[in-house]
Scaffold this active site. Structure first.
Site, PDB file in Angstrom:
ATOM      1  N   HIS A   1     -47.144  -4.121  34.825  1.00 29.64           N
ATOM      2  CA  HIS A   1     -47.596  -5.339  34.157  1.00 29.64           C
ATOM      3  C   HIS A   1     -47.783  -6.473  35.159  1.00 29.64           C
ATOM      4  CE1 HIS A   1     -46.133  -4.028  29.880  1.00 29.64           C
ATOM      5  NE2 HIS A   1     -46.962  -3.170  30.441  1.00 29.64           N
TER       6      HIS A   1
ATOM      7  N   GLU B   1     -46.498  -9.455  35.471  1.00 23.95           N
ATOM      8  CA  GLU B   1     -45.315 -10.105  36.015  1.00 23.95           C
ATOM      9  C   GLU B   1     -44.711  -9.284  37.153  1.00 23.95           C
ATOM     10  OE1 GLU B   1     -45.122 -10.659  31.449  1.00 23.95           O
ATOM     11  OE2 GLU B   1     -46.034  -9.311  32.909  1.00 23.95           O
TER      12      GLU B   1
ATOM     13  N   SER C   1     -91.420   8.249  19.911  1.00 23.87           N
ATOM     14  CA  SER C   1     -90.424   8.607  20.921  1.00 23.87           C
ATOM     15  C   SER C   1     -90.748   8.034  22.293  1.00 23.87           C
ATOM     16  CB  SER C   1     -90.295  10.131  21.025  1.00 23.87           C
ATOM     17  OG  SER C   1     -91.556  10.700  21.367  1.00 23.87           O
TER      18      SER C   1
ATOM     19  N   LEU D   1     -72.929   8.317  22.616  1.00 21.70           N
ATOM     20  CA  LEU D   1     -71.938   7.279  22.297  1.00 21.70           C
ATOM     21  C   LEU D   1     -70.708   7.271  23.193  1.00 21.70           C
ATOM     22  CD1 LEU D   1     -71.998   7.344  18.375  1.00 21.70           C
ATOM     23  CD2 LEU D   1     -73.334   5.910  19.943  1.00 21.70           C
TER      24      LEU D   1
END
Length: 384
Positions: A52, A54, A173, A211
């Site tokens: 993290h 910190e 297309s 996707l």
């Protein structure tokens, strides 16, 4: 708080931004450590599962040979106080013995929600909260909403021409894209942040999309298809690539029973099949979002056509709208037009914290809905 405090917190927020697209579903967090009005440590959360902010900032102090005892730490989100993929940040902070910790906003998660702040204060460390709070909550809006409401953040994204067309006429297309390549690269950024990418069956039948973010790196979003009558083709790219990234087909329970053979073949392809009860009516999207929530998905990118987009807006389920405007006027019959479905909305959709970015000749307009402002507890007056 003085101007120096604001300056250091804004620097921490800039550091936190570097983690976007890599840390989700965790929040993007930045940290600055100062002593005698000098920066002695910097850190940010770089990737999901990694140290993290910190911890990185305190390690930076050590690498510079500076003792953080008596220092001031500026953190964009309340330090964690629980064991997850890493040890509690509060323990490391208490061991470092800073005199003061300035926190931009509280983490509303069940395992946090002020507990980290309480631990620091119990250890004799002065803690101040609320500096640059609005900016901090906007930075991690999807995380804040999911933590506070247990519902996913929903972003509606589409590209359109100046005359409101989302796609060329079916069958053409030779002309696939409305937006340019730079805009499409930015969409990959949105996909990398999302836990799920959602489209309607019309988009699947027309475009046969993949996707998955390009280039693929790190986690891949769940691909969700709204398909009430199970019209998805068994040879579609989605069903051919279920081992690459998950696929969820959302349909009616009645359809699953009526087309049990097709349902079994879809499942056999490796996709999940979820049926919603007919009694839900217009609330089937609520049912879907509950399903995604139960799967731990905190951010959904909706890339559907005009009907899907309008449905989320009508049900007041959208948090963010992201529109890529291309300087084209198609003006052809048969082109996919968003005006019709949007015209069926019964009330205005007002956006806040609106931003405009340019990608070549395209312009992307994005903003937050009224629902988003409530979901992340931001007063509209904070914009003034």
């Amino acid at each position: 708080m003085n101007d120096s405090d604001i300056k250091y917190m804004q620097m921490a927020l800039k550091l936190a931004e570097r983690g976007l697209d890599s840390v989700e579903p965790n929040p993007a967090v930045g940290c600055i450590v100062t002593k005698a009005n000098q920066i002695i440590g910097r850190g940010w959360h770089k990737k999901f599962g990694g140290p993290h902010a910190e911890i990185k900032a305190l390690e930076d102090c050590k690498s510079l040979g500076v003792n953080p005892k008596g220092a001031t730490m500026y953190v964009t989100l309340e330090p964690c106080s629980h064991f997850g993929k890493t040890a509690p940040c509060t323990e490391a902070i208490i061991s470092a013995k800073p005199a003061k910790v300035v926190v931009a906003t509280v983490d509303p998660s069940e395992h946090s929600n002020g507990r980290g702040i309480e631990q620091l204060r119990a250890a004799g460390i002065e803690v101040e909260t609320g500096l640059c709070q609005t900016e901090a909550r906007l930075l991690n809006a999807p995380f804040i909403k999911f933590a506070a409401t247990k519902q996913p953040w929903v972003t509606l994204k589409w590209a359109q021409s100046l005359d409101g067309k989302l796609a060329w006429a079916p069958g053409d297309s030779s002309r696939r894209w409305i937006s340019n390549e730079e805009s499409r690269k930015d969409v990959q950024r949105l996909r990398r942040r999302a836990g799920a990418v959602l489209v309607g069956i019309g988009t699947v039948l027309a475009d046969d999309p993949f996707l998955v973010p390009r280039p693929p790196k790190g986690k891949k979003p769940l691909r969700v298809v709204l398909d009430s009558f199970l019209r998805i083709k068994l040879g579609s790219r989605l069903l051919r690539t279920t081992k690459t990234a998950g696929v969820l087909v959302f349909t009616k329970q009645e359809t699953i029973m009526e087309k049990s053979g097709i349902a079994d073949r879809i499942i056999g392809k490796g996709a999940d099949l979820v049926g919603y009860p007919d009694t839900h009516g217009l609330s089937n999207l609520h049912y879907l979002l509950d399903e995604l929530r139960d799967r731990g998905i905190g951010e959904v990118l909706v890339e559907g056509g005009p009907t899907v987009i309008a449905s989320f807006l009508k049900e007041r389920l959208a948090d963010e709208v992201c529109i890529y405007f291309s300087p084209k006027v198609l003006a052809q019959k048969g082109d996919v037009d968003i005006a019709g479905p949007i015209a069926e909305l019964t009330s205005m959709v007002d956006l806040h914290y609106v931003t405009a970015r340019q990608f070549g000749d395209d312009i992307c307009i994005s903003g937050l809905t009224e629902e988003a402002m409530r979901n992340i507890s931001i007063d509209k007056r904070a914009q003034q």
